[in-house]
Design a protein around this motif. Structure first.
Motif, PDB file in Angstrom:
ATOM      1  N   MET A  46     -15.499  50.634  41.533  1.00 44.15           N
ATOM      2  CA  MET A  46     -14.468  49.844  41.084  1.00 44.15           C
ATOM      3  C   MET A  46     -13.724  48.969  42.562  1.00 44.15           C
ATOM      4  SD  MET A  46     -14.690  51.607  38.522  1.00 44.15           S
ATOM      5  CE  MET A  46     -13.201  50.963  37.680  1.00 44.15           C
ATOM      6  N   GLY A  47     -14.540  48.789  43.405  1.00 45.17           N
ATOM      7  CA  GLY A  47     -14.231  47.993  44.375  1.00 45.17           C
ATOM      8  C   GLY A  47     -15.029  48.313  45.607  1.00 45.17           C
ATOM      9  N   PRO A  48     -14.796  47.353  46.723  1.00 45.25           N
ATOM     10  CA  PRO A  48     -15.787  47.717  47.795  1.00 45.25           C
ATOM     11  C   PRO A  48     -15.396  48.986  48.499  1.00 45.25           C
ATOM     12  CG  PRO A  48     -13.779  45.997  48.518  1.00 45.25           C
ATOM     13  CD  PRO A  48     -13.912  46.364  46.817  1.00 45.25           C
ATOM     14  N   SER A  49     -14.569  49.733  48.195  1.00 43.73           N
ATOM     15  CA  SER A  49     -14.350  51.142  48.793  1.00 43.73           C
ATOM     16  C   SER A  49     -13.602  51.883  48.009  1.00 43.73           C
ATOM     17  CB  SER A  49     -13.455  50.784  50.128  1.00 43.73           C
ATOM     18  OG  SER A  49     -12.336  50.307  49.846  1.00 43.73           O
ATOM     19  N   LEU A  50     -13.947  51.829  46.661  1.00 40.48           N
ATOM     20  CA  LEU A  50     -13.478  52.853  45.653  1.00 40.48           C
ATOM     21  C   LEU A  50     -14.505  53.035  44.775  1.00 40.48           C
ATOM     22  CD1 LEU A  50     -10.767  53.963  44.401  1.00 40.48           C
ATOM     23  CD2 LEU A  50     -10.360  52.134  43.073  1.00 40.48           C
ATOM     24  N   ASP A  51     -14.768  54.390  44.380  1.00 41.57           N
ATOM     25  CA  ASP A  51     -15.949  54.598  43.534  1.00 41.57           C
ATOM     26  C   ASP A  51     -15.282  55.865  42.459  1.00 41.57           C
ATOM     27  OD1 ASP A  51     -17.655  53.184  44.796  1.00 41.57           O
ATOM     28  OD2 ASP A  51     -18.898  54.671  45.693  1.00 41.57           O
ATOM     29  N   PHE A  52     -15.678  55.763  41.277  1.00 44.59           N
ATOM     30  CA  PHE A  52     -15.170  56.802  40.266  1.00 44.59           C
ATOM     31  C   PHE A  52     -16.513  57.585  39.560  1.00 44.59           C
ATOM     32  CE2 PHE A  52     -11.189  54.678  38.209  1.00 44.59           C
ATOM     33  CZ  PHE A  52     -10.620  54.837  39.651  1.00 44.59           C
ATOM     34  N   ASN A  53     -16.473  58.839  39.772  1.00 45.87           N
ATOM     35  CA  ASN A  53     -17.411  59.618  38.998  1.00 45.87           C
ATOM     36  C   ASN A  53     -16.846  60.359  37.725  1.00 45.87           C
ATOM     37  OD1 ASN A  53     -19.569  61.553  38.236  1.00 45.87           O
ATOM     38  ND2 ASN A  53     -19.306  62.560  39.950  1.00 45.87           N
ATOM     39  N   VAL A  54     -16.775  60.030  36.663  1.00 45.72           N
ATOM     40  CA  VAL A  54     -16.358  60.707  35.466  1.00 45.72           C
ATOM     41  C   VAL A  54     -17.033  61.986  35.276  1.00 45.72           C
ATOM     42  CG1 VAL A  54     -15.459  60.878  32.947  1.00 45.72           C
ATOM     43  CG2 VAL A  54     -15.459  58.545  34.540  1.00 45.72           C
ATOM     44  N   VAL A  55     -16.769  63.260  35.528  1.00 40.71           N
ATOM     45  CA  VAL A  55     -17.489  64.422  35.395  1.00 40.71           C
ATOM     46  C   VAL A  55     -17.416  64.867  33.753  1.00 40.71           C
ATOM     47  CG1 VAL A  55     -17.557  66.942  35.990  1.00 40.71           C
ATOM     48  CG2 VAL A  55     -16.710  65.101  37.647  1.00 40.71           C
ATOM     49  N   TYR A  56     -16.444  64.794  33.237  1.00 44.33           N
ATOM     50  CA  TYR A  56     -16.003  65.101  31.692  1.00 44.33           C
ATOM     51  C   TYR A  56     -15.086  64.645  31.176  1.00 44.33           C
ATOM     52  CZ  TYR A  56     -18.012  68.082  28.166  1.00 44.33           C
ATOM     53  OH  TYR A  56     -18.532  68.780  27.036  1.00 44.33           O
ATOM     54  N   THR A  57     -15.054  64.665  29.821  1.00 46.97           N
ATOM     55  CA  THR A  57     -13.629  64.241  29.013  1.00 46.97           C
ATOM     56  C   THR A  57     -13.535  65.233  27.728  1.00 46.97           C
ATOM     57  OG1 THR A  57     -14.904  62.664  27.664  1.00 46.97           O
ATOM     58  CG2 THR A  57     -14.006  61.915  29.803  1.00 46.97           C
ATOM     59  N   THR A  58     -12.342  65.393  27.480  1.00 44.90           N
ATOM     60  CA  THR A  58     -11.997  65.850  26.074  1.00 44.90           C
ATOM     61  C   THR A  58     -11.114  64.999  25.217  1.00 44.90           C
ATOM     62  OG1 THR A  58     -10.248  67.085  26.847  1.00 44.90           O
ATOM     63  CG2 THR A  58     -12.552  68.305  26.841  1.00 44.90           C
ATOM     64  N   SER A  59     -11.347  64.931  24.071  1.00 47.87           N
ATOM     65  CA  SER A  59     -10.685  64.070  23.121  1.00 47.87           C
ATOM     66  C   SER A  59      -9.401  64.497  22.439  1.00 47.87           C
ATOM     67  CB  SER A  59     -11.723  63.411  22.273  1.00 47.87           C
ATOM     68  OG  SER A  59     -12.685  62.688  22.926  1.00 47.87           O
ATOM     69  N   VAL A  60      -9.300  66.094  22.242  1.00 49.40           N
ATOM     70  CA  VAL A  60      -8.383  66.640  21.545  1.00 49.40           C
ATOM     71  C   VAL A  60      -7.681  67.644  22.627  1.00 49.40           C
ATOM     72  CG1 VAL A  60      -9.228  65.981  19.334  1.00 49.40           C
ATOM     73  CG2 VAL A  60     -10.018  68.160  20.547  1.00 49.40           C
ATOM     74  N   PRO A  61      -6.308  67.971  22.100  1.00 50.56           N
ATOM     75  CA  PRO A  61      -5.809  69.271  22.959  1.00 50.56           C
ATOM     76  C   PRO A  61      -6.711  70.306  23.178  1.00 50.56           C
ATOM     77  CG  PRO A  61      -4.117  68.005  21.807  1.00 50.56           C
ATOM     78  CD  PRO A  61      -5.630  67.641  21.216  1.00 50.56           C
ATOM     79  N   LYS A  62      -7.357  70.801  21.990  1.00 49.37           N
ATOM     80  CA  LYS A  62      -8.129  72.355  22.040  1.00 49.37           C
ATOM     81  C   LYS A  62      -9.430  71.778  21.510  1.00 49.37           C
ATOM     82  CE  LYS A  62      -4.124  75.506  21.289  1.00 49.37           C
ATOM     83  NZ  LYS A  62      -3.711  76.664  20.150  1.00 49.37           N
ATOM     84  N   PRO A  63     -10.217  71.274  22.275  1.00 47.97           N
ATOM     85  CA  PRO A  63     -11.609  71.085  21.719  1.00 47.97           C
ATOM     86  C   PRO A  63     -12.304  71.930  21.376  1.00 47.97           C
ATOM     87  CG  PRO A  63     -11.576  71.139  24.306  1.00 47.97           C
ATOM     88  CD  PRO A  63     -10.149  71.370  23.889  1.00 47.97           C
ATOM     89  N   SER A  64     -13.182  71.768  20.221  1.00 43.90           N
ATOM     90  CA  SER A  64     -14.337  72.598  19.716  1.00 43.90           C
ATOM     91  C   SER A  64     -15.627  72.449  20.840  1.00 43.90           C
ATOM     92  CB  SER A  64     -14.625  72.465  18.441  1.00 43.90           C
ATOM     93  OG  SER A  64     -15.548  73.030  17.797  1.00 43.90           O
ATOM     94  N   MET A  65     -16.144  73.739  21.006  1.00 46.86           N
ATOM     95  CA  MET A  65     -17.538  73.730  21.665  1.00 46.86           C
ATOM     96  C   MET A  65     -18.598  74.397  20.882  1.00 46.86           C
ATOM     97  SD  MET A  65     -15.991  75.220  25.338  1.00 46.86           S
ATOM     98  CE  MET A  65     -14.969  76.555  24.660  1.00 46.86           C
TER      99      MET A  65
END
Length: 202
Positions: A46-65
Motif C-alpha cells: 500500500m506504500g513503500p512501508s505499508l503492507d496489507f494481508n487480508v486473512v479473511y472476510t465475511t459479508s453478513v453479520p451471521k455467515p453460513s459455513m
C-alpha cells in the motif's frame, strides 16, 4: 469502490518480519474437524512501508459455513478487488505491517475514521495509537486497542524496526455524538493505494 485491484502475493511482503500461514478448518463427511486449506499469507503493498494481508472476510453479520459458502464468498470478495478497509454488513481480518517511521510520518500520521468496531492487536514491535484529541497510547506486543468509530491514526514508534498489527473490523452503525452522526473520514495527504481502500467508506 477501488479504482484498481490490489495485487496480493506472498512475494509482496516488504518487511523482514516472520512470514505467516493461514489455516482454515472444516468438516469431513463424518462431522470430524479437518483442515480445509493452509496457505501462506498474501500481501499487497500500500506504500513503500505499508503492507496489507487480508486473512479473511465475511459479508453478513451471521455467515453460513454450510457447504463452505463463507469460503467461496470470501474468495469472490477478494477476486472483485472492491474490498475497502471495512466490508459493509460483514467483517475483515487484516494484518498490517508498518515500516520504520520517517520524520514526516511521525509528524503527520494518517488520521481517519471508519464506520466499524475494530480490534487491533500488536504482534510485533511498538505502535502508537493517536487520537484527534491529541491523546496517544504506546502499544507494545500483545496490547489491544478497541477502536469504536473514532478519528485515529497508527504510527510505528520506531525509526529503525518494522511493526505488525492484526485488525478485526466489524461493520457498525454510525456513531452519534450530541445529535450529530460522525461520518467515515480521512485527513491529510494519503497515499493513492490507501485512498482507494478508504474510497468505499467515504
Amino acid at each position: 469502490m477501488l479504482s484498481s485491484k490490489p495485487e496480493y502475493s506472498e512475494s509482496n511482503q516488504q518487511s523482514p518480519l516472520p512470514a505467516v500461514q493461514r489455516h482454515i478448518t472444516g468438516h469431513n463427511q463424518d462431522g470430524q474437524a479437518i483442515f480445509h486449506s493452509s496457505k501462506p499469507g498474501a500481501w499487497a503493498n500500500m506504500g513503500p512501508s505499508l503492507d496489507f494481508n487480508v486473512v479473511y472476510t465475511t459479508s453478513v453479520p451471521k455467515p453460513s459455513m454450510n457447504g463452505d459458502v463463507d469460503i467461496s464468498t470470501h474468495e469472490s470478495v477478494m477476486d472483485s478487488g472492491k474490498l475497502g478497509l471495512v466490508h459493509p454488513n460483514g467483517s475483515v481480518c487484516r494484518m498490517v505491517d508498518f515500516g520504520p517511521s520517517t520524520a514526516d510520518e511521525h509528524a503527520k500520521p494518517i488520521m481517519h475514521r471508519t464506520q466499524s468496531l475494530d480490534y487491533g492487536i500488536v504482534l510485533e514491535g511498538e505502535v502508537e495509537c493517536v487520537l484527534d484529541s491529541g491523546e496517544v497510547r504506546l502499544m507494545k506486543r500483545g496490547d489491544i486497542a478497541v477502536q469504536r468509530g473514532t478519528m485515529h491514526a497508527w504510527r510505528n514508534a520506531s525509526s529503525t524496526e518494522w511493526a505488525r498489527i492484526i485488525f478485526v473490523l466489524l461493520a457498525a452503525e454510525k456513531v452519534n455524538v450530541g445529535g450529530k452522526e460522525l461520518e467515515a473520514d480521512v485527513e491529510g495527504e494519503v497515499p493513492d493505494n490507501v485512498k482507494q481502500q478508504l474510497a468505499g467508506e467515504l
